[in-house]
Scaffold this motif. Structure first.
Motif, PDB file in Angstrom:
ATOM      1  N   GLU A  37       0.827  -1.211   0.000  1.00 32.26           N
ATOM      2  CA  GLU A  37       0.000   0.000   0.000  1.00 32.26           C
ATOM      3  C   GLU A  37       0.859   1.259   0.000  1.00 32.26           C
ATOM      4  OE1 GLU A  37      -0.122  -2.567   2.038  1.00 32.26           O
ATOM      5  OE2 GLU A  37      -2.159  -2.979   2.770  1.00 32.26           O
ATOM      6  N   ASN A  38       1.960   1.217   0.768  1.00 34.32           N
ATOM      7  CA  ASN A  38       2.817   2.399   0.874  1.00 34.32           C
ATOM      8  C   ASN A  38       3.641   2.610  -0.392  1.00 34.32           C
ATOM      9  OD1 ASN A  38       1.836   2.645   3.484  1.00 34.32           O
ATOM     10  ND2 ASN A  38       3.531   1.485   4.369  1.00 34.32           N
ATOM     11  N   PHE A  42       1.439   4.139  -2.947  1.00 39.04           N
ATOM     12  CA  PHE A  42       1.255   5.574  -2.676  1.00 39.04           C
ATOM     13  C   PHE A  42       2.382   6.368  -3.332  1.00 39.04           C
ATOM     14  CE2 PHE A  42       1.886   9.422  -0.187  1.00 39.04           C
ATOM     15  CZ  PHE A  42       0.590   9.898   0.001  1.00 39.04           C
ATOM     16  N   ASN A 101       2.014   6.156  -7.270  1.00 41.99           N
ATOM     17  CA  ASN A 101       0.885   6.944  -7.753  1.00 41.99           C
ATOM     18  C   ASN A 101       1.227   8.424  -7.868  1.00 41.99           C
ATOM     19  OD1 ASN A 101      -1.004   4.898  -8.179  1.00 41.99           O
ATOM     20  ND2 ASN A 101      -1.691   4.933  -6.042  1.00 41.99           N
ATOM     21  N   ARG A 102       2.209   8.868  -7.092  1.00 43.53           N
ATOM     22  CA  ARG A 102       2.600  10.280  -7.120  1.00 43.53           C
ATOM     23  C   ARG A 102       3.844  10.538  -7.954  1.00 43.53           C
ATOM     24  NH1 ARG A 102      -0.699   8.975  -3.794  1.00 43.53           N
ATOM     25  NH2 ARG A 102      -2.171  10.402  -2.790  1.00 43.53           N
ATOM     26  N   TYR A 138      -2.534  -1.825  -5.896  1.00 40.14           N
ATOM     27  CA  TYR A 138      -3.043  -0.624  -5.226  1.00 40.14           C
ATOM     28  C   TYR A 138      -2.800   0.645  -6.044  1.00 40.14           C
ATOM     29  CZ  TYR A 138      -3.209  -3.806  -1.249  1.00 40.14           C
ATOM     30  OH  TYR A 138      -3.477  -4.871  -0.418  1.00 40.14           O
TER      31      TYR A 138
END
Length: 279
Positions: A212-213, A216, A219-220, A233
């Protein structure tokens, strides 16, 4: 610390600035096995490895499939039927990628300067003979993107980020990992030799590589990580890019940059100068 894997073993041997990684203190089950093994191998010093993979990027092909459907590997950029429609950099990745595509293992020759020079001499001949295929040797990302957008160039050696940006504008253009394997760098987690709070350091690495991290982060920043299940994710468009362009079987076939011995880059530079100067 987060150096690239190809810049670690030499400074460990010379200066001892990092300490070995104790992989038993990590949740290695969440790390892509091909990335982990590559980093272990390429940071090995006296039987111990010194890094954990984190972020990676690749160089492969960006192809307009409507215009150049047969380009699958670096060597295909030299196909006469695409004369004047191809672009690549006159940089060391072109020598290395073309070498893998033509059946060489350039990295295996690093330890033998005479053999590596013979390889470079062959790449010089190949790339000089292939100059009619080249529209331009691109120097910066904007130049590359514009030449592919305008369809002045149909295929180029380039990074996955460039290919995916163009794919979002024109679905005919996409990043393609060469059949002989993309080239790739990987930035790593390292333990400085004088680190004391190792429990916190290992916990931080595990935290950053938790699916999940890691997602993150991607995604950025849009760069992939060594987290094996982060793809589950990712935002839909970014997930589609990785699923299409860098699935596990492609990662397993990547040619990861190892440590570069002293003198190799100077040899490559002389070869590239000869290619550039040739008429």
């Amino acid at each position: 610390a987060q150096p690239s894997q190809d810049r670690i073993s030499s400074v460990v041997e010379q200066y001892g600035i990092y300490q070995p990684i104790d992989y038993t203190r990590l949740n290695t089950a969440q790390i892509d096995p091909s990335l982990l093994e590559a980093v272990k191998k390429n940071t090995l010093v006296d039987g111990k490895s010194y890094a954990v993979p984190h972020v990676y990027g690749t160089e492969g092909l960006v192809v307009n499939k409507a215009k150049a459907p047969d380009i699958k590997d670096f060597k295909d950029l030299l196909d006469p039927k695409y004369a004047g429609r191809v672009s690549y950099r006159l940089k060391r990745p072109t020598l290395i990628g073309m070498g893998f595509s033509l059946g060489y293992d350039p990295f295996a020759l690093y330890s033998d300067p005479a053999a590596y020079q013979k390889f470079l001499d062959e790449m010089e001949k190949v790339l000089i003979a292939g100059k009619p295929s080249v529209k331009t040797y691109w120097d910066n990302g904007d130049q590359l993107l514009q030449s592919l957008r305008s369809e002045e160039v149909w295929a180029a050696s380039a990074w996955e980020q460039a290919g995916w940006k163009l794919h979002s504008e024109n679905p005919n253009i996409d990043y393609l990992a060469p059949t002989s394997g993309a080239l790739a760098w990987v930035d790593t987690f390292e333990m400085p030799a004088k680190s004391e709070n190792l429990d916190a350091a290992y916990a931080y690495i595990d935290f950053m590589l938790r699916a999940e991290n890691a997602a993150f982060f991607t995604n950025r920043e849009t760069y992939g990580t060594a987290s094996k299940d982060a793809v589950n994710y990712l935002d839909p468009e970014i997930k589609a890019n990785f699923t299409r362009g860098l699935p596990p079987e492609v990662l397993a076939n990547i040619n990861w940059y190892p440590t570069v011995p002293a003198g190799i880059e100077e040899m490559e530079g002389k070869t590239l100068d000869k290619i550039k100067a040739a008429r």
